[in-house]
Design an enzyme around this catalytic site. Structure first.
Site, PDB file in Angstrom:
ATOM      1  N   ASP A  50      -4.315   6.942  10.029  1.00  0.00           N
ATOM      2  CA  ASP A  50      -3.805   5.601  10.595  1.00  0.00           C
ATOM      3  C   ASP A  50      -2.507   5.638  10.996  1.00  0.00           C
ATOM      4  OD1 ASP A  50      -2.512   5.616   8.240  1.00  0.00           O
ATOM      5  OD2 ASP A  50      -3.409   3.980   7.267  1.00  0.00           O
TER       6      ASP A  50
ATOM      7  N   HIS B 191       0.246   5.225   6.462  1.00  0.00           N
ATOM      8  CA  HIS B 191       0.285   5.655   5.344  1.00  0.00           C
ATOM      9  C   HIS B 191       0.580   7.264   4.967  1.00  0.00           C
ATOM     10  CE1 HIS B 191      -2.047   1.855   5.185  1.00  0.00           C
ATOM     11  NE2 HIS B 191      -0.908   1.686   4.211  1.00  0.00           N
TER      12      HIS B 191
ATOM     13  N   ASN C 122       4.281  -5.273   5.905  1.00  0.00           N
ATOM     14  CA  ASN C 122       3.407  -6.269   6.136  1.00  0.00           C
ATOM     15  C   ASN C 122       3.675  -7.599   7.095  1.00  0.00           C
ATOM     16  OD1 ASN C 122       1.168  -4.295   5.428  1.00  0.00           O
ATOM     17  ND2 ASN C 122       1.291  -5.122   3.486  1.00  0.00           N
TER      18      ASN C 122
ATOM     19  N   SER D  27       0.741  -1.180  -0.062  1.00  0.00           N
ATOM     20  CA  SER D  27      -0.085   0.017  -0.173  1.00  0.00           C
ATOM     21  C   SER D  27       0.884   1.234   0.097  1.00  0.00           C
ATOM     22  CB  SER D  27      -0.986  -0.095   1.340  1.00  0.00           C
ATOM     23  OG  SER D  27      -0.180  -0.127   2.452  1.00  0.00           O
TER      24      SER D  27
ATOM     25  N   GLY E  36      -1.860  -4.219   1.386  1.00  0.00           N
ATOM     26  CA  GLY E  36      -2.102  -5.878   1.999  1.00  0.00           C
ATOM     27  C   GLY E  36      -1.051  -6.745   1.664  1.00  0.00           C
TER      28      GLY E  36
END
Length: 230
Positions: free
Chosen positions: A203, A206, A120, A55, A92
């Site tokens: 969040d 990002h 991730n 992402s 993801g």
């Protein structure tokens, strides 16, 4: 060189052809069509840079034009460098899932392959040997397909909540793989962005539009030596 964001695998040429009433007029239109096609083809970049990541590369939460691969394309165009950027980021993505979809991305010649995966894995606590092996496999597959491809590894770090030993070893994966494979290294993709609230979305992970600009600069510091020297 016109400034375009080139993220697809083909270009559609739209030619407006007027219907003439006589042969001479039609011949004139046909000649104009050939000239338009030739001029358009002349602007198709001959080299390709693939940004293969998660992402962070995809630009989650932003317009794709604001993600750092698009900003790199603008930089290349401003310098009249003959490169087309492909944003192959997928939100993801782990190193395992990235390896599984890699062949689809390699259905074309790739001159520079920027590998931005692993974050991730770290956030999910995936065993580090698995992350390391997957990254190495991705590099191997890319070079098997295109032996002349320049590999760029994007270094990553994770928060300390996974424990000092895990976070330290995770951070070391990227420079160690870069050295092993004679690849270029972006020391830390999110340098000067990670942990800065104003540069990250709600969040906290990002980058915002402004954060992406800094990330693009971090990438360019490493990438420029590959694309300008050629």
């Amino acid at each position: 060189m016109q400034t375009l964001l080139k993220f697809s695998y083909f270009f559609v040429f739209i030619l407006l052809i007027s219907c003439g009433e006589n042969k001479s007029k039609q011949e004139s239109v046909d000649t104009e069509e050939v000239n338009i096609q030739s001029d358009t083809v002349a602007h198709v970049a001959s080299k390709t840079i693939v940004f293969f990541g998660n992402s962070l590369t995809a630009g989650m939460g932003l317009d794709p034009n604001e993600a750092f691969p698009a900003l790199i394309q603008k930089k290349l165009d401003s310098l009249l460098l003959d490169y087309k950027v492909i944003n192959a980021g997928l939100s993801g993505e782990t190193t395992a899932s990235g390896k599984n979809r890699l062949n689809w991305v390699l259905n074309q010649k790739v001159d520079v392959f920027v590998l931005e995966l692993g974050a991730n894995d770290g956030l999910r606590g995936i065993p580090l040997t698995e992350t390391r092996n997957n990254l190495q496999s991705i590099i191997d597959i890319v070079l098997q397909k295109n032996p002349g491809t320049e590999i760029v590894l994007a270094g990553m770090q994770i928060p300390p909540n996974m424990g000092k030993a895990y976070t330290t070893e995770f951070r070391n994966i990227f420079p160690e793989l870069a050295e092993k494979n004679n690849a270029a290294l972006i020391p830390f993709l999110l340098k000067d962005v990670a942990g800065v609230p104003a540069l990250n979305q709600e969040d906290g992970i990002h980058p915002t539009t402004e954060g992406q600009k800094i990330v693009a600069n971090n990438v360019w510091e490493t990438l420029k030596d590959l694309v300008i020297s050629e």
